[in-house]
Structure formats: structure tokens, C-alpha cells
Design a protein around this motif. Structure first.
Motif, PDB file in Angstrom:
ATOM      1  N   THR A  40       0.821  -1.211   0.000  1.00 12.87           N
ATOM      2  CA  THR A  40       0.000   0.000   0.000  1.00 12.87           C
ATOM      3  C   THR A  40       0.852   1.258   0.000  1.00 12.87           C
ATOM      4  O   THR A  40       0.548   2.231  -0.696  1.00 12.87           O
ATOM      5  CB  THR A  40      -0.946   0.015   1.215  1.00 12.87           C
ATOM      6  OG1 THR A  40      -1.700  -1.205   1.248  1.00 12.87           O
ATOM      7  CG2 THR A  40      -1.926   1.179   1.140  1.00 12.87           C
ATOM      8  N   GLY A  43       2.232   1.419  -3.612  1.00  5.06           N
ATOM      9  CA  GLY A  43       1.195   1.647  -4.612  1.00  5.06           C
ATOM     10  C   GLY A  43       0.481   2.975  -4.474  1.00  5.06           C
ATOM     11  O   GLY A  43       0.084   3.585  -5.470  1.00  5.06           O
ATOM     12  N   THR A  44       0.333   3.450  -3.239  1.00  2.12           N
ATOM     13  CA  THR A  44      -0.427   4.677  -2.997  1.00  2.12           C
ATOM     14  C   THR A  44       0.439   5.928  -3.103  1.00  2.12           C
ATOM     15  O   THR A  44       0.042   6.917  -3.723  1.00  2.12           O
ATOM     16  CB  THR A  44      -1.086   4.627  -1.604  1.00  2.12           C
ATOM     17  OG1 THR A  44      -1.920   3.472  -1.530  1.00  2.12           O
ATOM     18  CG2 THR A  44      -1.931   5.871  -1.357  1.00  2.12           C
ATOM     19  N   PHE A  45       1.617   5.895  -2.522  1.00  4.99           N
ATOM     20  CA  PHE A  45       2.380   7.132  -2.359  1.00  4.99           C
ATOM     21  C   PHE A  45       3.650   7.239  -3.200  1.00  4.99           C
ATOM     22  O   PHE A  45       4.225   8.322  -3.291  1.00  4.99           O
ATOM     23  CB  PHE A  45       2.737   7.333  -0.882  1.00  4.99           C
ATOM     24  CG  PHE A  45       1.538   7.568  -0.014  1.00  4.99           C
ATOM     25  CD1 PHE A  45       0.851   8.774  -0.066  1.00  4.99           C
ATOM     26  CD2 PHE A  45       1.072   6.577   0.845  1.00  4.99           C
ATOM     27  CE1 PHE A  45      -0.264   9.006   0.725  1.00  4.99           C
ATOM     28  CE2 PHE A  45      -0.037   6.796   1.640  1.00  4.99           C
ATOM     29  CZ  PHE A  45      -0.716   8.014   1.584  1.00  4.99           C
ATOM     30  N   PRO A  47       4.185   7.144  -6.550  1.00  2.00           N
ATOM     31  CA  PRO A  47       4.098   8.115  -7.650  1.00  2.00           C
ATOM     32  C   PRO A  47       4.154   9.567  -7.155  1.00  2.00           C
ATOM     33  O   PRO A  47       4.858  10.404  -7.727  1.00  2.00           O
ATOM     34  CB  PRO A  47       2.751   7.789  -8.304  1.00  2.00           C
ATOM     35  CG  PRO A  47       2.506   6.358  -7.974  1.00  2.00           C
ATOM     36  CD  PRO A  47       3.056   6.185  -6.599  1.00  2.00           C
ATOM     37  N   TYR A  48       3.417   9.836  -6.081  1.00  2.00           N
ATOM     38  CA  TYR A  48       3.404  11.198  -5.517  1.00  2.00           C
ATOM     39  C   TYR A  48       4.780  11.555  -4.957  1.00  2.00           C
ATOM     40  O   TYR A  48       5.259  12.674  -5.128  1.00  2.00           O
ATOM     41  CB  TYR A  48       2.340  11.290  -4.431  1.00  2.00           C
ATOM     42  CG  TYR A  48       2.251  12.651  -3.777  1.00  2.00           C
ATOM     43  CD1 TYR A  48       1.525  13.674  -4.368  1.00  2.00           C
ATOM     44  CD2 TYR A  48       2.896  12.904  -2.569  1.00  2.00           C
ATOM     45  CE1 TYR A  48       1.443  14.931  -3.777  1.00  2.00           C
ATOM     46  CE2 TYR A  48       2.834  14.152  -1.968  1.00  2.00           C
ATOM     47  CZ  TYR A  48       2.103  15.167  -2.573  1.00  2.00           C
ATOM     48  OH  TYR A  48       2.034  16.403  -1.995  1.00  2.00           O
ATOM     49  N   MET A  65       6.649   2.843 -13.554  1.00  2.00           N
ATOM     50  CA  MET A  65       5.623   2.029 -12.912  1.00  2.00           C
ATOM     51  C   MET A  65       5.282   0.801 -13.753  1.00  2.00           C
ATOM     52  O   MET A  65       5.167  -0.313 -13.238  1.00  2.00           O
ATOM     53  CB  MET A  65       4.347   2.854 -12.694  1.00  2.00           C
ATOM     54  CG  MET A  65       4.457   3.993 -11.707  1.00  2.00           C
ATOM     55  SD  MET A  65       4.673   3.454  -9.987  1.00  2.00           S
ATOM     56  CE  MET A  65       6.385   3.947  -9.730  1.00  2.00           C
ATOM     57  N   ALA A 260      -5.240   0.694  -7.930  1.00  2.00           N
ATOM     58  CA  ALA A 260      -4.103   1.606  -8.065  1.00  2.00           C
ATOM     59  C   ALA A 260      -4.565   3.025  -8.366  1.00  2.00           C
ATOM     60  O   ALA A 260      -3.988   3.997  -7.859  1.00  2.00           O
ATOM     61  CB  ALA A 260      -3.172   1.112  -9.174  1.00  2.00           C
ATOM     62  N   GLY A 264      -3.584   5.666  -5.795  1.00  2.00           N
ATOM     63  CA  GLY A 264      -2.503   6.511  -6.288  1.00  2.00           C
ATOM     64  C   GLY A 264      -2.941   7.855  -6.824  1.00  2.00           C
ATOM     65  O   GLY A 264      -2.212   8.853  -6.718  1.00  2.00           O
ATOM     66  N   GLY A 392      -0.511   2.573 -12.150  1.00  2.00           N
ATOM     67  CA  GLY A 392       0.529   3.565 -11.905  1.00  2.00           C
ATOM     68  C   GLY A 392       0.985   4.252 -13.175  1.00  2.00           C
ATOM     69  O   GLY A 392       1.241   5.464 -13.192  1.00  2.00           O
ATOM     70  N   ILE A 395      -1.534   6.846 -14.307  1.00  2.00           N
ATOM     71  CA  ILE A 395      -1.425   8.073 -13.514  1.00  2.00           C
ATOM     72  C   ILE A 395      -0.306   8.958 -14.065  1.00  2.00           C
ATOM     73  O   ILE A 395      -0.503  10.143 -14.346  1.00  2.00           O
ATOM     74  CB  ILE A 395      -1.160   7.736 -12.030  1.00  2.00           C
ATOM     75  CG1 ILE A 395      -2.384   7.058 -11.411  1.00  2.00           C
ATOM     76  CG2 ILE A 395      -0.823   9.020 -11.249  1.00  2.00           C
ATOM     77  CD1 ILE A 395      -2.146   6.521 -10.009  1.00  2.00           C
TER      78      ILE A 395
END
Length: 458
Positions: A40, A43-45, A47-48, A65, A260, A264, A392, A395
Motif C-alpha cells: 500500500t 502503490g499509494t504514495f 508516484p506522488y 511504474m 491503483a 494513487g 501507476g 497516472i
């Protein structure tokens, strides 16, 4: 007739004995807490973190990604074969959990510690550390998923075990989605995210050891001939002629692409559409609210209606979430209400997916006489990785296409449109596809007879 009845009762009795107790299920679920914590966080943070903290361009991140996840999926197949061929006093899945827990913790920390090497140096570092992480993550996650099928073959026990993993999956995901961003923001800059990664890395080390010590492989010891090693080509052929495995693997691709995007892309939505990044923690909580509510009576529902029927019902409900969001995309209350409804679509992923994947191993053995739990789980995991990578990549690519620039207070109209597409339009299409695939999955109807035939044969 009497002899046949006694044989069936004996088979049922042996299956009951081969079911783990609740304490063992609890410890297995605790191990999954650490695995999902890393999944998590990444996958969540990630990219940011790359675009807005480390300063890597969105287009580069999107390509990274996808490339890394496709590579990850290929390594899944190799890892599944390794698990099937592993022979040790601890079994074939549990040893890998012991061996790879510490390396996974270290690689998680390295991933969120991008140094100031210049633009090219950052990209090289990102590729190397991300590929390192997915290699180690695969060496832990595939054995974990395989272990579920090895702990018990009894269908209700396997479903309950999956519910335990679902609870810890939910708790782990909530912990990251609610606390990671505020903690990292409070500490500030790159250091904040490194500290979050350190905490996650330590947790995966501890929970992996607990899961290794507290679980037992039963099916491999009592059912599978431990000296039989199935050639990779034979196992792969049986896999791709297993219609239910094909359905559930394609479901994994769609569901994890959707997951995702919800995770994401959500932080971009709360930051630039709703105007407050702190709303993301609430979004994370509401996504799992249906799962939290359903947990308390899910075991009874499974016993009465079966996994597939419940999964199909909640998937249909989940389709309504993006529709509600479209009423007023910039309204916080409307968006949060749509998010809660959309959360119903996550219930099958959290509560049933790993049990369904392992059920296809029984179908494959019944249909083709070949049992490869490791390959079944690794190949389905390939679908998850492809889905997560595709999400990903979407995004990064769509943000780059819209002219997104990380760190700005306000984005262009085209970038805003891409954020809307990533959070509403594309998730709607994926939710519909996810529901169609679950409708096609009808193994639950055959499973009791399949299990009876296998027990009779043995």
C-alpha cells in the motif's frame, strides 16, 4: 451404499482435522499486515513521492511504474516455480517468509530515500531500488499467498482464513492511507517519507517472523506427493487451460488497476480538485468503510450464499460510486459519498480473492490431474502486478499528457481533466468490467463436488 457413506464421513472428518485454529489464522493474518503495508505504501504514495517530493517528471514515473511491474509479473512466475520445487523441513512456502522478511524491510527504506544525484541520477536510483524491491517483495508475497492454500483445503476454513487476511489487509491499508501522509508532512520533505518507510520496513521484518513461527503447512504434507516435481512447461499448459484461473487472473488485472487508481490518483484529486490534501485520509477510511461494516457478519454470509455470489453483489453496488461522484465532482460531501459506495467493490479483493485463487488449484488438479499451488498463485499475482503497474502508468502518463507539474499550487485545465479521468471516468469502466468477470466466475457451484471427487480419488 453404507461403505460409500462411511468413506465420505471419513474424508470430511480428515478435512476438519486439517483446518487451522483461530490463533494460527490470526498470526497468518498478522503476517499479511506487514506485506500489505509495503504494498500500500508503494502503490499509494510512490508516484506522488517521485513527482512532488523527489522531483522526477510524471512521464518518467509512469513508464517506471509499468516497466517495473511487468518485470515483477515475470518474476512472479519464476518464484511460483521455486516455491513448488522447494523441499525443506519447514515446508515449501514458509521458509521463504523467514528468509526474505529482512531484505524486504531494507529495500522498502531504500526506495523512499532518493538522494540528490541530479535528474539522471535520480531516475537511475529509482529504477534500481524499485526493481530491487519488487524482486524481494515477490519472494515474500508469493509464498504468503501460496501458504493460504497449504494451510487447509477445507472450503469454509479457507474462506474464514481469507477473511482474517482481509481484516489485516484492511487495517494495514487504512494505517498507511490515514497516517502516512500526515506523518510525512509533519516531519517534512524527503526525511518525512523516509521515516514512514523505516517504520513500515521494521514492521514487515517482525510480522514475517511471527507468521513463519506460527503457521503450519498441512495440504503439502497430507495430500501432495512431496517427491513429485511437475515440469514448468506442463504446469504452465495446465494453468492456461484452467478457465477459472484465467477468469480470476483477468479479474486481478482489472481490480488492481482500479485499486491503483483509487489509491494513487486520490491524493492528486484531494489536492487539486477538492483543494485540501488532508481529505485523502478520510477518502482512505471511507473506501474501507463497507468492508469494516461487512466484516462482522461476512463469515455467516459466506456460509449461506458463497464467496462468488457476495462478491458479485457488492461489485454491482460499487459501480454506483463513480456515478454519484459525477453529480458534482468538486463537492467534498458528494465525492466522499461516492467514495464510500465505491468501497463495496473492494470487498472481494480484501475478503475473497486469495481463497478464490487457491480454489482454482483444486479445479486444476480435478480437471487435469496437476496441482501447482505456487504457480497458480504466482501467475494470478502476475495479474495483480500488471494491474498495479498499469494503474501507476496511467497516472504518470495521463498527468504528463495533461501538462501536470508537481508542486504547483494550481494545475492547468487539461491537467485537472486528467485528474478527473483518473478518479472517476476510468474507474467507472473498470468497475463494470470487474463485475462482468465476477459474474463469469462460477467455480463455487462446482467446488463441493470437485473436493469430494478429489478426496475419493485419494
Amino acid at each position: 451404499m453404507l461403505a460409500e457413506k462411511q468413506q465420505q464421513e471419513c474424508s470430511a472428518s480428515s478435512l476438519q482435522v486439517a483446518t487451522p485454529g483461530h490463533k494460527e489464522m490470526l498470526n497468518y493474518g498478522l503476517g499479511f499486515f506487514g506485506v500489505i503495508l509495503v504494498w500500500t505504501l508503494v502503490g499509494t504514495f510512490l508516484p506522488y513521492y517521485y513527482t512532488d517530493v523527489a522531483g522526477v517528471s510524471a512521464g518518467v514515473v509512469g513508464t517506471l511504474m509499468l516497466v517495473a511491474r511487468l518485470f515483477d509479473g515475470v518474476t512472479d512466475l519464476g518464484m511460483g516455480t521455486l516455491v513448488d520445487r522447494t523441499r525443506s523441513k519447514h515446508g515449501k512456502a514458509r521458509p521463504w517468509i523467514l528468509w526474505m522478511g529482512i531484505p524486504l524491510g531494507i529495500s522498502t527504506i531504500l526506495l523512499f530515500s532518493v538522494p540528490d544525484f541530479g535528474n539522471t541520477g535520480k531516475i537511475i536510483y529509482a529504477y534500481v531500488t524499485y526493481i530491487l524491491l519488487i524482486l524481494v517483495y515477490t519472494a515474500v508475497s508469493i509464498p504468503y499467498k501460496t501458504l493460504l492454500g497449504l494451510m487447509t483445503q477445507e472450503p469454509y476454513g479457507r474462506s474464514v482464513l481469507n477473511i482474517y487476511t482481509g481484516v489485516f489487509t484492511m487495517l494495514s491499508t487504512l494505517a498507511i492511507m490515514i497516517f502516512a501522509q500526515p506523518v510525512a508532512s509533519a516531519i517534512g520533505g524527503k526525511l518525512g517519507w523516509t521515516i514512514v518507510a523505516v517504520a513500515s520496513g521494521v514492521i514487515i521484518m517482525i510480522t514475517s517472523y511471527i507468521a513463519f513461527r506460527s503457521t503450519k503447512e498441512r495440504v503439502s504434507a497430507s495430500v501432495v506427493k512431496t517427491n513429485d516435481i511437475i515440469p514448468f512447461k506442463v504446469g504452465l499448459k495446465a494453468l492456461f487451460t484452467n478457465k477459472y484461473w484465467l477468469i480470476i487472473t483477468l479479474y486481478c488485472v482489472i481490480a488492481y488497476t482500479l485499486n491503483a487508481l483509487l489509491a494513487g490518483a486520490g491524493l492528486y484529486y484531494t489536492s487539486y480538485i477538492l483543494g485540501n490534501a488532508s481529505y485523502f485520509s478520510l477518502v482512505g477510511l471511507l473506501l474501507f468503510l463497507p468492508t469494516i461494516i461487512c466484516f462482522f457478519f461476512m463469515a455467516k454470509l459466506v456460509a449461506k450464499f458463497g464467496k462468488r455470489n457476495i462478491a458479485l453483489t457488492v461489485s454491482v453496488i460499487g459501480i454506483l460510486g463513480p456515478i454519484v461522484k459525477l453529480i458534482d465532482p468538486s463537492n467534498v460531501a458528494v465525492f466522499l459519498a461516492g467514495t464510500a459506495i465505491q468501497g463495496f467493490g473492494l470487498i472481494p479483493i480484501i475478503m475473497f480473492l486469495y481463497a478464490m485463487i487457491n480454489d482454482t488449484a483444486e479445479y486444476g488438479e480435478w480437471k487435469f490431474g496437476i496441482r501447482t499451488e505456487g504457480l497458480v498463485n504466482s501467475a494470478a499475482s502476475f495479474g495483480m502486478k500488471v494491474g498495479a503497474g498499469l494503474g501507476g502508468a496511467l497516472i504518470g502518463w495521463l498527468l504528463a499528457f495533461g501538462g501536470y507539474v508537481g508542486g504547483l499550487d494550481e494545475q492547468t485545465a487539461s491537467a485537472t481533466t486528467m485528474i478527473l479521468a483518473l478518479n472517476i471516468y476510468i474507474p467507472f469502466v473498470l468497475a463494470v468490467l470487474q463485475t462482468v468477470l465476477m459474474w463469469m466466475y462460477k467455480l463455487d457451484e462446482q467446488y463441493p463436488q470437485i473436493l469430494a471427487d478429489l478426496n475419493k480419488k485419494r
